[in-house]
Design an enzyme around this catalytic site. Structure first.
Site, PDB file in Angstrom:
ATOM      1  N   TRP A  15       0.818  -1.216   0.000  1.00 58.32           N
ATOM      2  CA  TRP A  15       0.000   0.000   0.000  1.00 58.32           C
ATOM      3  C   TRP A  15       0.849   1.262   0.000  1.00 58.32           C
ATOM      4  O   TRP A  15       0.341   2.364  -0.231  1.00 58.32           O
ATOM      5  CB  TRP A  15      -0.934   0.014   1.214  1.00 58.32           C
ATOM      6  CG  TRP A  15      -0.229   0.120   2.536  1.00 58.32           C
ATOM      7  CD1 TRP A  15       0.402  -0.882   3.209  1.00 58.32           C
ATOM      8  CD2 TRP A  15      -0.077   1.290   3.356  1.00 58.32           C
ATOM      9  NE1 TRP A  15       0.936  -0.417   4.388  1.00 58.32           N
ATOM     10  CE2 TRP A  15       0.656   0.908   4.506  1.00 58.32           C
ATOM     11  CE3 TRP A  15      -0.490   2.613   3.239  1.00 58.32           C
ATOM     12  CZ2 TRP A  15       0.981   1.800   5.522  1.00 58.32           C
ATOM     13  CZ3 TRP A  15      -0.162   3.507   4.255  1.00 58.32           C
ATOM     14  CH2 TRP A  15       0.556   3.098   5.380  1.00 58.32           C
ATOM     15  N   ASP A  16       2.153   1.101   0.213  1.00 60.15           N
ATOM     16  CA  ASP A  16       3.068   2.241   0.182  1.00 60.15           C
ATOM     17  C   ASP A  16       2.903   3.042  -1.111  1.00 60.15           C
ATOM     18  O   ASP A  16       3.038   4.275  -1.117  1.00 60.15           O
ATOM     19  CB  ASP A  16       4.520   1.762   0.245  1.00 60.15           C
ATOM     20  CG  ASP A  16       4.814   0.816   1.399  1.00 60.15           C
ATOM     21  OD1 ASP A  16       3.865   0.250   1.958  1.00 60.15           O
ATOM     22  OD2 ASP A  16       5.996   0.636   1.721  1.00 60.15           O
ATOM     23  N   GLU A  67       1.728  -1.141  12.862  1.00 58.40           N
ATOM     24  CA  GLU A  67       1.764  -2.604  12.924  1.00 58.40           C
ATOM     25  C   GLU A  67       2.282  -3.133  14.259  1.00 58.40           C
ATOM     26  O   GLU A  67       2.418  -4.344  14.433  1.00 58.40           O
ATOM     27  CB  GLU A  67       2.611  -3.145  11.770  1.00 58.40           C
ATOM     28  CG  GLU A  67       1.969  -2.881  10.419  1.00 58.40           C
ATOM     29  CD  GLU A  67       2.884  -3.202   9.248  1.00 58.40           C
ATOM     30  OE1 GLU A  67       2.367  -3.425   8.151  1.00 58.40           O
ATOM     31  OE2 GLU A  67       4.124  -3.208   9.436  1.00 58.40           O
ATOM     32  N   LYS A 100       4.681   2.308  15.684  1.00 54.87           N
ATOM     33  CA  LYS A 100       5.686   2.076  14.644  1.00 54.87           C
ATOM     34  C   LYS A 100       5.730   3.236  13.652  1.00 54.87           C
ATOM     35  O   LYS A 100       6.799   3.680  13.235  1.00 54.87           O
ATOM     36  CB  LYS A 100       5.380   0.771  13.913  1.00 54.87           C
ATOM     37  CG  LYS A 100       6.354   0.416  12.805  1.00 54.87           C
ATOM     38  CD  LYS A 100       5.941  -0.876  12.112  1.00 54.87           C
ATOM     39  CE  LYS A 100       6.919  -1.246  10.998  1.00 54.87           C
ATOM     40  NZ  LYS A 100       6.498  -2.454  10.263  1.00 54.87           N
ATOM     41  N   GLN A 101       4.567   3.693  13.265  1.00 55.01           N
ATOM     42  CA  GLN A 101       4.466   4.788  12.295  1.00 55.01           C
ATOM     43  C   GLN A 101       3.127   5.477  12.473  1.00 55.01           C
ATOM     44  O   GLN A 101       2.257   4.971  13.174  1.00 55.01           O
ATOM     45  CB  GLN A 101       4.591   4.260  10.868  1.00 55.01           C
ATOM     46  CG  GLN A 101       3.421   3.405  10.408  1.00 55.01           C
ATOM     47  CD  GLN A 101       3.662   2.733   9.069  1.00 55.01           C
ATOM     48  OE1 GLN A 101       4.296   1.704   8.995  1.00 55.01           O
ATOM     49  NE2 GLN A 101       3.154   3.337   8.006  1.00 55.01           N
TER      50      GLN A 101
END
Length: 751
Positions: free
Chosen positions: A358-359, A487, A592-593
């Protein structure tokens, strides 16, 4: 942190050979041309630790999913990139002894990746007593003839005695994948042919049980040299090789060029057609000199930089970082083939299997919209449209309607074997819908969204409508059992970003359905009952919110964690994904992000300054940024909030993520999709670029460390240049019709 390359605006260069960081050097000096790519391996061979890697676009292998307890819905296979037949092989002997930097004494070492011209050069002097020979290797993967790889090696005798020099250019099928089932090999050699000045190998991937096609690859080398040719016996049935030898007097120089044509069955129906094309292309490039081939390659790179270069004055580290980002991004993908996409490692390593994530939609699309022609981004959208059949299968395997686009794929079928990703990280469906919206609002082109895009949106909406459930207790729609962009949280209920994207997608789909023509509407077949249901979900979607903190809650239960900031983690335990157990990470509050902040970034104009500030101030201190995608999002939001120092800090982290090996994992390959982050941070962050109602808006500021920056941007058939310096902001129209833009609330016409 130890920096192994010098800071130069157009070069990634070192004068130190560092065996301890050999893999890191290989990653950093990777080359690609969208069709194929390779790590910066030594073509003469290396007996020390190395990750040999050459990869071909769209060539992969479906390997059986292996799990202890099989669950319904698991993908049948795990897709992985295949390490290609080694066509760069070029062993060298001096006086009958092989050159090997793991064994030889050397001096005057230079390794230079020239980002402006797309070339890699390496030079050193082999020292064996009185024998001193300078070897210089040059290589490039042509962007003007995508099937072409070019090498040149130059040897100069610096000693006082003559030496015997032997070069052995070859093509070797005896390769393996390091991360694949304990050094498994994936190629079977169908045919080899060796002649005095050329050689070829035809290879096919090994059979697999999943009905997916095997790939055939053909490689033909041609050699140009004044050294005496002497065909040698093949070392095994998997390779071709020839030897060229001669005596090199003191101060004398010898040179060898090797040109390789690489073709695959992706473009040819059968082996005879592939072989014929390989020979024809080889004959064609044989008519051009090395300098002519290089000039054509450099011309294409010059055109790319004309549209995309970002210039930064006053900070060479930032300048090198943004150019490294763009160079590696373009080396991976420039939109020529709608069958291809952008793997997180591109052509630089085996990790993530070389597949599509999906990046692409979330991070690559905004950048390609700004620095390439619209067709490049449209091809990325067509990639997903053409894989709708696979998306139907993915949804059906979960017992759901509509289309579930895969988390990881080569052909549209999900091929990732971690349940928390395959089953749960379904926000990717919303990210794909957002990319369609992003393309449409940026370009003004509705031809995709009202036809192919409408189909994609409809099938994604059917999935969301089936995936939600209605809570009788709350009187709202919910989505349980998901993993968000963060994640480090698995199997959570009501991830805010996922729920928000589902709600938004349904709303946007209804809007588009109101614009499509009658023929398209008939084909889509959306019933009045479906529309009513979608509207009800939109109206009653549960979005977790805490009124005391004025924040969107990442998911149910998140605020019950022990909310300690990242600064509380001892430095020797970072990054936590390399020091903590997975259980400890999942129980921790560490992100994580961007997750909530990812959603706010997507729709940054839809939230008030107070909302953005409250959410950023709460979530950023909990974020470890251990996803390469994370810093860019936070840099934009920090700039939007006028947190200038934080924005610059996060820009440096995203732009130099691999150059400075922030997460201690660059040796496995570069973070290609994160190479979008530098441009996003500069253009959306420091320059404040937004698209509102079909118009560009800017709110620029100049970082204190910089004296000036400028970038070029493609927008609706125009190419504009934006410059920000101590005197303010300046805008220049380089091509196209005059354009009216908004600059910090003032209307400006750019002519």
């Amino acid at each position: 942190m130890k920096r192994i390359f010098e800071v130069q605006p157009w070069h990634v260069i070192t004068h130190t050979f560092d065996p301890q960081n050999k893999r890191l050097q290989e990653s950093m000096t990777s080359l690609g041309n969208g069709y194929m790519g390779m790590r910066g391996n030594f073509e003469e061979g290396y007996s020390g630790d190395t990750l040999q890697g050459i990869y071909l676009g769209g060539v992969w292998y479906p390997d059986k999913t292996r799990v202890g307890w099989w669950k319904n819905g698991y993908p049948k296979y795990f897709g992985k990139v295949v390490n290609a037949v080694n066509f760069m092989k070029l062993p060298i002997e001096i006086n009958g002894e092989a050159v090997d930097l793991a064994q030889d004494s050397i001096s005057d070492f230079t390794l230079d990746l020239d980002m402006q011209h797309g070339t890699l050069t390496r030079s050193f002097v082999v020292e064996r007593g009185a024998t001193r020979v300078n070897l210089t290797f040059e290589r490039f993967l042509s962007v003007s003839q995508r099937e072409l790889a070019v090498q040149r090696v130059t040897a100069k005798n610096l000693g006082t005695d003559a030496v015997t020099l032997t070069l052995k250019p070859g093509i070797d099928g005896n390769v393996k994948n390091e991360e694949a089932n304990y050094d498994e090999r994936f190629w079977e050699i169908l045919a080899t042919d060796q002649q005095a000045d050329r050689g070829s190998v035809i290879a096919k991937t090994t059979p697999n049980p999943f009905g997916t096609p095997q790939f055939t690859s053909g490689m033909e080398m041609r050699v140009v040299t004044a050294l005496k040719p002497a065909t040698i016996a093949q070392p095994n049935e998997q390779a071709v090789a020839a030897a060229y030898t001669g005596e090199l007097a003191p101060n004398a120089t010898a040179q060898l060029e090797k040109r390789v044509i690489v073709v695959t069955s992706r473009d040819y129906a059968d082996v005879p057609a592939l072989t014929t094309a390989m020979h024809q292309l080889s004959d064609h490039v044989a008519l051009e000199s090395y300098d002519e081939l290089l000039a054509m390659h450099e011309t294409v790179w010059a055109d790319r930089w004309t549209k995309s270069d970002v210039q930064i004055q006053g900070d060479d580290e930032s300048q090198q970082g943004i150019r490294f980002n763009l160079f590696q991004l373009f080396s991976t993908y420039y939109g020529e083939d709608s069958r291809l996409n952008i793997g997180p490692k591109g052509f630089t390593g085996e990790k993530y299997g070389g597949a599509t994530y999906w990046d692409t939609e979330a991070f690559a699309v905004p950048v390609y919209l700004g620095i390439t022609n619209p067709e490049v981004t449209r091809n990325l959208l067509m990639y997903r449209y053409k894989q709708l059949d696979g998306a139907y299968i993915n949804a059906q395997q979960q017992g759901l309607k509509g289309a579930l686009f895969p988390m990881v794929t080569f052909d549209g079928i999900e091929c990732h074997n971690e349940w928390e990703i395959t089953f749960e990280e379904i926000h990717r469906n919303g990210d794909i819908a957002f990319a369609i919206y992003n393309y449409t609002r940026y370009t003004g082109d509705t031809s995709y969204v009202l036809h192919e895009g409408a189909k994609v949106l409809t099938e994604i909406s059917r999935f969301w409508a089936d995936r939600v459930h209605f809570s009788q207790r709350k009187g709202q729609y919910m989505i349980h059992g998901v993993t968000g962009a963060d994640e480090y949280e698995n199997n959570v209920d009501n991830n805010w970003d996922t729920n928000m994207l589902a709600q938004w997608t349904l709303r946007y789909t209804l809007e588009i359905l109101g614009q499509v023509d009658a023929q398209t509407a008939t084909k889509l077949g959306v019933t009045p009952a479906e529309k009513t249901k979608w509207q009800d979900i939109i109206d009653r979607m549960y979005l977790p919110y805490d009124k005391d903190l004025n924040i969107f809650v990442q998911h149910d239960g998140f605020l019950d964690k022990d909310l300690q900031p990242v600064s509380a983690i001892p430095a020797d335990q970072r990054p936590i994904n390399q020091h903590w157990s997975w259980d400890k990470i999942l129980r921790s509050p560490y992100i994580k992000q961007g997750d909530v902040l990812q959603g706010i970034w997507d729709f940054i104009d839809d939230y008030t300054p107070e909302q953005k500030k409250a959410n950023f101030d709460f979530y950023e201190p909990l974020t470890v940024h251990e996803s390469s995608l994370s810093p860019a999002v936070h840099a934009v939001l920090a700039a939007d909030l006028h947190y200038e120092d934080k924005a610059v800090e996060l820009y440096e982290r995203t732009a130099r993520l691999d150059l400075d090996n922030y997460n201690n994992d660059t040796k496995d390959g570069l973070h290609i999709t994160a190479m979008t982050g530098g441009w996003i941070a500069v253009v959306q962050g420091f320059a404040g670029m937004r698209v509102r109602d079909g118009h560009l808006h800017f709110a620029p500021f100049l970082p204190k460390k910089w004296s000036r920056y400028s970038f070029r941007q493609v927008f609706r058939d125009r190419l504009i240049e934006v410059t920000v310096d101590g005197s303010g902001s300046h805008f220049k129209l380089l091509s196209g019709e005059p354009l009216t833009i908004d600059v910090a609330g003032k209307s400006v016409t750019v002519k």
